[in-house]
Design a protein around this motif. Structure first.
Motif, PDB file in Angstrom:
ATOM      1  N   LEU A   1       0.850  -1.081  -0.215  1.00 49.57           N
ATOM      2  CA  LEU A   1       0.155  -0.017   0.098  1.00 49.57           C
ATOM      3  C   LEU A   1       1.341   1.491   0.342  1.00 49.57           C
ATOM      4  O   LEU A   1       2.014   1.663   0.449  1.00 49.57           O
ATOM      5  CB  LEU A   1      -0.538  -0.110   1.225  1.00 49.57           C
ATOM      6  CG  LEU A   1      -2.200  -0.746   1.523  1.00 49.57           C
ATOM      7  CD1 LEU A   1      -2.862  -0.373   2.639  1.00 49.57           C
ATOM      8  CD2 LEU A   1      -2.611  -0.248  -0.153  1.00 49.57           C
ATOM      9  N   PRO A   2       0.376   2.433  -1.454  1.00 49.22           N
ATOM     10  CA  PRO A   2       1.259   3.756  -0.678  1.00 49.22           C
ATOM     11  C   PRO A   2       1.610   4.429   0.009  1.00 49.22           C
ATOM     12  O   PRO A   2       2.873   4.672   0.573  1.00 49.22           O
ATOM     13  CB  PRO A   2       1.097   4.259  -1.500  1.00 49.22           C
ATOM     14  CG  PRO A   2      -0.054   2.915  -2.992  1.00 49.22           C
ATOM     15  CD  PRO A   2      -0.538   2.155  -1.937  1.00 49.22           C
ATOM     16  N   PRO A   3       0.432   3.958   1.283  1.00 49.69           N
ATOM     17  CA  PRO A   3       0.350   4.317   2.420  1.00 49.69           C
ATOM     18  C   PRO A   3       1.581   3.685   3.445  1.00 49.69           C
ATOM     19  O   PRO A   3       2.434   4.616   4.064  1.00 49.69           O
ATOM     20  CB  PRO A   3      -0.529   4.608   3.616  1.00 49.69           C
ATOM     21  CG  PRO A   3      -1.324   4.257   2.578  1.00 49.69           C
ATOM     22  CD  PRO A   3      -1.392   3.817   0.912  1.00 49.69           C
ATOM     23  N   LEU A   4       2.174   3.274   3.540  1.00 52.56           N
ATOM     24  CA  LEU A   4       3.580   2.192   4.595  1.00 52.56           C
ATOM     25  C   LEU A   4       4.296   2.633   3.516  1.00 52.56           C
ATOM     26  O   LEU A   4       5.157   2.395   4.552  1.00 52.56           O
ATOM     27  CB  LEU A   4       3.110   0.364   3.561  1.00 52.56           C
ATOM     28  CG  LEU A   4       3.589  -0.296   5.086  1.00 52.56           C
ATOM     29  CD1 LEU A   4       3.985   0.426   5.949  1.00 52.56           C
ATOM     30  CD2 LEU A   4       3.262  -1.700   5.247  1.00 52.56           C
ATOM     31  N   ARG A   5       4.354   2.072   2.088  1.00 50.34           N
ATOM     32  CA  ARG A   5       5.947   2.167   1.712  1.00 50.34           C
ATOM     33  C   ARG A   5       6.259   4.058   1.683  1.00 50.34           C
ATOM     34  O   ARG A   5       7.452   4.223   1.890  1.00 50.34           O
ATOM     35  CB  ARG A   5       6.050   2.422  -0.102  1.00 50.34           C
ATOM     36  CG  ARG A   5       5.655   1.003  -0.477  1.00 50.34           C
ATOM     37  CD  ARG A   5       5.824   0.683  -2.202  1.00 50.34           C
ATOM     38  NE  ARG A   5       4.131  -0.049  -2.278  1.00 50.34           N
ATOM     39  CZ  ARG A   5       4.085   1.051  -3.158  1.00 50.34           C
ATOM     40  NH1 ARG A   5       5.091   2.363  -3.888  1.00 50.34           N
ATOM     41  NH2 ARG A   5       2.964   1.264  -4.294  1.00 50.34           N
ATOM     42  N   GLN A   6       5.353   4.532   2.205  1.00 48.46           N
ATOM     43  CA  GLN A   6       5.160   6.434   2.427  1.00 48.46           C
ATOM     44  C   GLN A   6       6.182   6.784   4.023  1.00 48.46           C
ATOM     45  O   GLN A   6       7.167   7.037   4.091  1.00 48.46           O
ATOM     46  CB  GLN A   6       4.523   7.153   2.407  1.00 48.46           C
ATOM     47  CG  GLN A   6       4.509   7.280   0.706  1.00 48.46           C
ATOM     48  CD  GLN A   6       2.839   8.125   0.180  1.00 48.46           C
ATOM     49  OE1 GLN A   6       2.122   8.012   0.830  1.00 48.46           O
ATOM     50  NE2 GLN A   6       2.379   8.134  -1.025  1.00 48.46           N
TER      51      GLN A   6
END
Ligand code: PMP
Ligand code: GLN
Length: 397
Positions: free
Chosen positions: A70-75
């Protein structure tokens, strides 16, 4: 040996059997022993983080997340690594979410090693490394960690490291803070590894799942922060230890784009993706729960000391770890020389389970006298284990 109905397992995986952690946890259950074997906490992670996962499920985050995570986790991983260590990674091309650190390491080895390539590992090594290397058809080359003196800190001889590298070496697979010895590699030790990696043009894979659980004056330094290392390092970590959610199996790698792509190529066909709700909750953890992690760290340090005192009182030589969940006890002062026999008898004779360190070693001398005890347990559980060990020691005389 061929494939038959009675021995269908491929030859390269024969001999791996059941993991020592599953085996010793089963033994704890059968015998009613206190389980200081498998490293998992018996208290929960931060409440707000658990609530986030529940809310995400109720809110409908229940279908496949994107393969890379998920993008929020990678960010959040990128923000955390930048804020804590000054290391910048692009969340879109240089970070990949995996099913725990286990999948991260396995997919990295499968992606980067040709059959016959050699992987240098610090010994004792975490058990899944050996299996992943075997699955890849690669060969492990252990470098021993030994204590400087009885009860001392474990370290390696840089000459052994240099001697382990050959023309077939592809990866240096390191683990710091180190399971099971608790050694947190110093900048000098990391530099000696970096020197070899740069000199021999090798990739370093670094398993940093205990990055936040360091004690006293020890601090974790990622090898990717050393000059010339970011471009040749795959850094692995996971939420399991940091947030006391070992069952969530949310891990990640941070690596240059070409390596991340390579690992993604393998990972997409092993699991493709997993568990959006918990990925989102871990993103919250990395951004908002680091104070909770600091409190966990200090509480673990106290529990380390509590168990260390107990183990010393029954006559083991205790190696105080700089990090992790684990203390090593040396059985030799008890007049024994085989930690594995001791660990296998202990559940029956004392009602306590520990893990023999010899099973993580090719060179039997390196791990033989040591048994690993986990202190990531409640005080009452540690006290019960110690009181059982004290009675056992009295019975032995
Ligand atoms: N590496 C090390 C050194 C570990 O101790 C563990 C398990 N505690 C793992 C990897 C596996 O981590 P995960 O549960 O995130 O797969
Ligand atoms: N990492 C945990 C340990 O070292 C165990 C994980 C597992 O059971 N595979 O105890």
């Amino acid at each position: 040996m061929g494939h038959t109905l009675s021995e269908p397992l491929v030859e390269r995986m024969r001999g791996f059997g059941t993991t020592i952690f599953a085996e010793m946890t089963a033994l704890a259950q059968q015998t009613g022993a206190v389980n200081l074997g498998q490293g998992f906490p018996d208290t929960d992670g931060p409440n707000a983080m658990l609530e986030q996962a529940v809310e995400a499920i109720r809110g409908g985050l229940n279908q496949y997340p994107p393969g890379p995570g998920l993008p929020p986790l990678r960010q959040a991983v990128a923000a955390h690594r930048k804020a804590r260590y000054g290391l910048a990674y692009d969340p879109d091309s240089e970070i990949l979410v995996t099913v725990g650190a286990t999948e991260a390491v396995t997919a990295t080895i499968l992606a980067l090693c040709e059959s016959g390539d050699e992987v240098v590992v610090l010994e004792p090594y975490y058990d899944s490394y050996a299996a992943a290397i075997a699955l890849a058809g690669a060969v492990r080359r252990p470098v021993p960690l030994r204590p400087s003196e009885p009860g001392g800190r474990f370290t390696f001889d840089p000459a052994d490291l240099r001697a382990a590298v050959t023309d077939r070496t592809r990866l240096l697979l390191i683990n710091s803070p180190h399971n099971p010895t608790g050694t947190t590699l110093t900048v000098e030790e990391l530099q000696s590894i970096a020197d070899v990696a740069i000199d021999r043009d090798l990739i370093v894979v670094t398993d940093e799942v205990y990055e936040h659980l360091t004690y006293d004056a020890a601090t974790h330094v990622p090898i990717a922060t050393l000059p010339g290392m970011r471009e040749r390092t795959v850094s692995v970590s996971s939420a399991g230890k940091t947030f006391s959610v070992t069952g969530w199996k949310i891990g990640w790698i941070c690596a240059p784009a070409a390596m991340t792509r390579a690992v993604m190529t393998v990972k997409q066909f092993s699991t493709f993706t997993h568990n959006g709700a918990m990925q989102l909750a871990v993103a919250h953890g990395l951004l908002r729960e680091m104070e909770w992690v600091e409190a966990l760290r200090s509480s673990l340090q106290l529990r380390r000391d509590r168990l260390a005192d107990g183990l010393a009182s029954v006559g083991l030589t205790v190696h105080i770890p700089e990090a992790t969940y684990f203390i090593l006890g040396d059985v030799r002062p008890l007049g024994l020389d085989d930690g594995e026999a001791f660990a296998r008898a202990l559940p029956h004779e004392a009602g306590v389970v520990g893990i023999p360190v010899g099973v993580f070693c090719d060179d039997t001398d390196v791990g033989k006298p040591f048994v690993r005890f986990a202190f990531c347990k409640r005080d009452d559980v540690l006290d019960e284990a110690v009181s059982r060990l004290v009675s056992y020691a009295r019975r032995r005389g």
